[in-house]
Motif scaffolding. Structure first.
Motif, PDB file in Angstrom:
ATOM      1  N   GLN A 258      -5.125  -1.671   8.235  1.00 15.53           N
ATOM      2  CA  GLN A 258      -5.710  -1.972   9.549  1.00 15.53           C
ATOM      3  C   GLN A 258      -7.169  -2.416   9.416  1.00 15.53           C
ATOM      4  OE1 GLN A 258      -6.380   1.280  12.271  1.00 15.53           O
ATOM      5  NE2 GLN A 258      -5.111   0.288  13.803  1.00 15.53           N
ATOM      6  N   ASP A 259      -7.817  -2.005   8.338  1.00 11.48           N
ATOM      7  CA  ASP A 259      -9.209  -2.434   8.107  1.00 11.48           C
ATOM      8  C   ASP A 259      -9.297  -3.949   7.909  1.00 11.48           C
ATOM      9  OD1 ASP A 259      -7.789  -1.420   5.635  1.00 11.48           O
ATOM     10  OD2 ASP A 259      -9.411  -2.540   4.682  1.00 11.48           O
ATOM     11  N   LEU A 260      -8.156  -4.592   7.623  1.00 10.17           N
ATOM     12  CA  LEU A 260      -8.158  -6.059   7.451  1.00 10.17           C
ATOM     13  C   LEU A 260      -7.762  -6.761   8.745  1.00 10.17           C
ATOM     14  CD1 LEU A 260      -6.506  -6.386   3.896  1.00 10.17           C
ATOM     15  CD2 LEU A 260      -8.926  -6.237   4.497  1.00 10.17           C
TER      16      LEU A 260
ATOM     17  N   GLY B  57       0.793  -1.234   0.000  1.00  6.45           N
ATOM     18  CA  GLY B  57       0.000   0.000   0.000  1.00  6.45           C
ATOM     19  C   GLY B  57       0.823   1.280   0.000  1.00  6.45           C
ATOM     20  N   LYS B  58       2.040   1.204  -0.536  1.00  6.10           N
ATOM     21  CA  LYS B  58       2.898   2.404  -0.578  1.00  6.10           C
ATOM     22  C   LYS B  58       2.229   3.489  -1.432  1.00  6.10           C
ATOM     23  CE  LYS B  58       6.380   0.028  -2.273  1.00  6.10           C
ATOM     24  NZ  LYS B  58       5.743  -1.314  -2.277  1.00  6.10           N
ATOM     25  N   SER B  59       1.808   3.089  -2.641  1.00  7.22           N
ATOM     26  CA  SER B  59       1.164   4.082  -3.529  1.00  7.22           C
ATOM     27  C   SER B  59      -0.119   4.580  -2.897  1.00  7.22           C
ATOM     28  CB  SER B  59       0.823   3.466  -4.887  1.00  7.22           C
ATOM     29  OG  SER B  59       1.938   2.872  -5.456  1.00  7.22           O
ATOM     30  N   ALA B  60      -0.878   3.668  -2.296  1.00  9.94           N
ATOM     31  CA  ALA B  60      -2.157   4.061  -1.701  1.00  9.94           C
ATOM     32  C   ALA B  60      -1.937   5.121  -0.622  1.00  9.94           C
ATOM     33  CB  ALA B  60      -2.851   2.831  -1.109  1.00  9.94           C
ATOM     34  N   LEU B  61      -0.892   4.951   0.199  1.00 10.55           N
ATOM     35  CA  LEU B  61      -0.617   5.928   1.256  1.00 10.55           C
ATOM     36  C   LEU B  61      -0.211   7.276   0.664  1.00 10.55           C
ATOM     37  CD1 LEU B  61       1.299   3.549   3.678  1.00 10.55           C
ATOM     38  CD2 LEU B  61      -0.800   4.775   4.241  1.00 10.55           C
TER      39      LEU B  61
ATOM     40  N   ILE C 170      -8.034   5.229  -4.272  1.00  9.94           N
ATOM     41  CA  ILE C 170      -8.626   4.872  -5.567  1.00  9.94           C
ATOM     42  C   ILE C 170      -8.610   3.371  -5.837  1.00  9.94           C
ATOM     43  CG2 ILE C 170      -8.258   7.115  -6.668  1.00  9.94           C
ATOM     44  CD1 ILE C 170      -5.687   6.056  -7.871  1.00  9.94           C
ATOM     45  N   GLY C 171      -7.962   2.604  -4.978  1.00 11.71           N
ATOM     46  CA  GLY C 171      -8.068   1.146  -5.096  1.00 11.71           C
ATOM     47  C   GLY C 171      -6.983   0.466  -5.915  1.00 11.71           C
ATOM     48  N   GLU C 172      -6.717   0.945  -7.117  1.00 10.84           N
ATOM     49  CA  GLU C 172      -5.671   0.311  -7.933  1.00 10.84           C
ATOM     50  C   GLU C 172      -4.645   1.355  -8.360  1.00 10.84           C
ATOM     51  OE1 GLU C 172      -5.039  -2.857  -8.332  1.00 10.84           O
ATOM     52  OE2 GLU C 172      -6.806  -3.259  -7.115  1.00 10.84           O
TER      53      GLU C 172
ATOM     54  N   CYS D 117      10.291   1.198  -7.716  1.00 11.61           N
ATOM     55  CA  CYS D 117       9.461   0.213  -8.404  1.00 11.61           C
ATOM     56  C   CYS D 117       9.737  -1.160  -7.803  1.00 11.61           C
ATOM     57  CB  CYS D 117       9.828   0.198  -9.880  1.00 11.61           C
ATOM     58  SG  CYS D 117       9.014  -1.125 -10.740  1.00 11.61           S
ATOM     59  N   SER D 118       8.682  -1.886  -7.462  1.00 17.93           N
ATOM     60  CA  SER D 118       8.945  -3.216  -6.894  1.00 17.93           C
ATOM     61  C   SER D 118       8.954  -4.289  -7.968  1.00 17.93           C
ATOM     62  CB  SER D 118       7.950  -3.553  -5.792  1.00 17.93           C
ATOM     63  OG  SER D 118       6.749  -2.910  -5.958  1.00 17.93           O
ATOM     64  N   GLN D 119       8.788  -3.892  -9.231  1.00 18.10           N
ATOM     65  CA  GLN D 119       8.744  -4.917 -10.284  1.00 18.10           C
ATOM     66  C   GLN D 119       9.899  -4.848 -11.271  1.00 18.10           C
ATOM     67  OE1 GLN D 119       4.890  -4.603 -12.048  1.00 18.10           O
ATOM     68  NE2 GLN D 119       3.956  -5.682 -10.348  1.00 18.10           N
TER      69      GLN D 119
HETATM   70  N1  LIG Z   1      -8.018  -3.279   2.385  1.00 21.20           N
HETATM   71  C1  LIG Z   1      -7.034  -2.430   2.099  1.00 21.20           C
HETATM   72  N2  LIG Z   1      -6.413  -2.512   0.915  1.00 21.20           N
HETATM   73  C2  LIG Z   1      -5.412  -1.607   0.671  1.00 21.20           C
HETATM   74  C3  LIG Z   1      -5.011  -0.618   1.600  1.00 21.20           C
HETATM   75  N3  LIG Z   1      -3.995   0.081   1.058  1.00 21.20           N
HETATM   76  C4  LIG Z   1      -3.789  -0.435  -0.153  1.00 21.20           C
HETATM   77  N4  LIG Z   1      -4.627  -1.447  -0.402  1.00 21.20           N
HETATM   78  C5  LIG Z   1      -4.730  -2.270  -1.602  1.00 21.20           C
HETATM   79  O1  LIG Z   1      -3.536  -3.026  -1.706  1.00 21.20           O
HETATM   80  C6  LIG Z   1      -3.200  -3.196  -3.084  1.00 21.20           C
HETATM   81  C7  LIG Z   1      -1.767  -2.710  -3.286  1.00 21.20           C
HETATM   82  O2  LIG Z   1      -1.723  -1.318  -3.023  1.00 21.20           O
HETATM   83  P1  LIG Z   1      -0.572  -0.417  -3.647  1.00 21.20           P
HETATM   84  O3  LIG Z   1      -0.735   0.952  -3.091  1.00 21.20           O
HETATM   85  O4  LIG Z   1      -0.500  -0.569  -5.122  1.00 21.20           O
HETATM   86  O5  LIG Z   1       0.704  -1.124  -2.997  1.00 21.20           O
HETATM   87  P2  LIG Z   1       2.237  -0.820  -3.316  1.00 21.20           P
HETATM   88  O6  LIG Z   1       2.985  -1.109  -2.076  1.00 21.20           O
HETATM   89  O7  LIG Z   1       2.393   0.539  -3.907  1.00 21.20           O
HETATM   90  O8  LIG Z   1       2.502  -1.926  -4.407  1.00 21.20           O
HETATM   91  P3  LIG Z   1       3.701  -1.976  -5.492  1.00 21.20           P
HETATM   92  O9  LIG Z   1       3.716  -0.641  -6.215  1.00 21.20           O
HETATM   93  O10 LIG Z   1       3.317  -3.107  -6.384  1.00 21.20           O
HETATM   94  O11 LIG Z   1       4.933  -2.229  -4.733  1.00 21.20           O
HETATM   95  C8  LIG Z   1      -4.229  -2.401  -3.892  1.00 21.20           C
HETATM   96  O12 LIG Z   1      -5.212  -3.306  -4.348  1.00 21.20           O
HETATM   97  C9  LIG Z   1      -4.808  -1.430  -2.876  1.00 21.20           C
HETATM   98  O13 LIG Z   1      -6.151  -1.098  -3.168  1.00 21.20           O
HETATM   99  C10 LIG Z   1      -5.702  -0.573   2.858  1.00 21.20           C
HETATM  100  O14 LIG Z   1      -5.430   0.242   3.751  1.00 21.20           O
HETATM  101  N5  LIG Z   1      -6.691  -1.509   3.047  1.00 21.20           N
END
Ligand SMILES: Nc1nc2c(ncn2[C@@H]2O[C@H](COP(=O)(O)OP(=O)(O)OP(=O)(O)O)[C@@H](O)[C@H]2O)c(=O)[nH]1
Length: 203
Positions: free
Chosen positions: A124-126, A15-19, A29-31, A59-61
């Motif tokens: 944390q929601d999980l 969830g790095k991008s999500a944060l 935004i989910g994805e 980038c993790s890929q």
């Molecule tokens: N339930 C839940 N899902 C989350 C949360 N944060 C992120 N996700 C989901 O986790 C998945 C990965 O999130 P990313 O933000 O792409 O994770 P990342 O660490 O940036 O991933 P990479 O760029 O591949 O390294 C996505 O499907 C998000 O929607 C959260 O707080 N709760």
């Protein structure tokens, strides 16, 4: 104008991008695209000072860089190390990253990083699928002298924003944001992926 550079690290899918996107846009935004490393920029006003914040997410890929891990460490003023509370292996990776940062900092004896590493348990929601106990993460944070937070990028905007702002304040106080270095490559990501492997966990 002051510049502050923060690296957001952790294994794939934590969830790095999500944060980062939550902080920058207030949205979840989910994805999120994960095919390339990213630098996000934001201008902030902190205690009356204008600050240019750069957030680096490797980038993790893929791996495309040439610089050493030391350069990655040198580049950043602060580190947000993320794991997924429902994924034990991501916690072990976060632990290794925190140790690595501390080791490299001690090696270069550059500066005190105590206030500049944040360990963040995301998703944390999980909690019904929890694999990492809060106390265990708190212990790691105490042992490695970093600050610990647990939250959900999906559900918490304010908490996420507070973490980034606290990091900026700490980095600003440390007064380090001076001599600037070049943009980091994917060395840290490569090292982490090579040593600890990658894992995608769907939610
Ligand atoms: N339930 C839940 N899902 C989350 C949360 N944060 C992120 N996700 C989901 O986790 C998945 C990965 O999130 P990313 O933000 O792409 O994770 P990342 O660490 O940036 O991933 P990479 O760029 O591949 O390294 C996505 O499907 C998000 O929607 C959260 O707080 N709760």
């Amino acid at each position: 104008m002051n510049e502050i550079k923060v690296a957001v690290l952790g294994s794939e899918g934590v969830g790095k991008s999500a944060l980062i996107v939550r902080f920058l846009t207030r949205r979840f935004i989910g994805e999120y695209a994960s095919s390339s490393e990213c630098i996000y920029r934001k201008r902030l006003s902190v205690e009356g000072k204008q600050i240019n914040l750069e957030l680096y997410e490797p980038c993790s890929q893929a791996y495309e860089g040439k610089s050493t891990v030391n350069e990655q460490i040198q580049w950043a003023d602060g580190f947000i190390v993320v794991y997924d509370i429902s994924d034990r292996s991501s916690f072990l990776t976060a632990k290794a990253i925190v140790h690595l940062i501390r080791e490299l900092h001690l090696g270069t004896a550059k500066r005190n990083v105590d206030s500049q590493i944040f360990l963040v348990g995301n998703k944390q929601d999980l909690c019904h699928m929890r694999e990492v106990r809060r106390e265990e993460a708190q212990c790691l944070a105490a042992e490695c002298r970093c600050q610990f937070y647990e939250l959900s990028a999906a559900e918490h905007h304010q908490e996420v924003a507070l973490i980034f702002l606290k990091m900026v304040q700490n980095a600003n106080l440390s007064g380090k944001a001076k001599e600037r270095r070049r943009r980091p490559s994917g060395s840290m990501a490569k090292l982490i992926n090579n040593v600890f492997g990658k894992r995608r966990k769907s939610v």
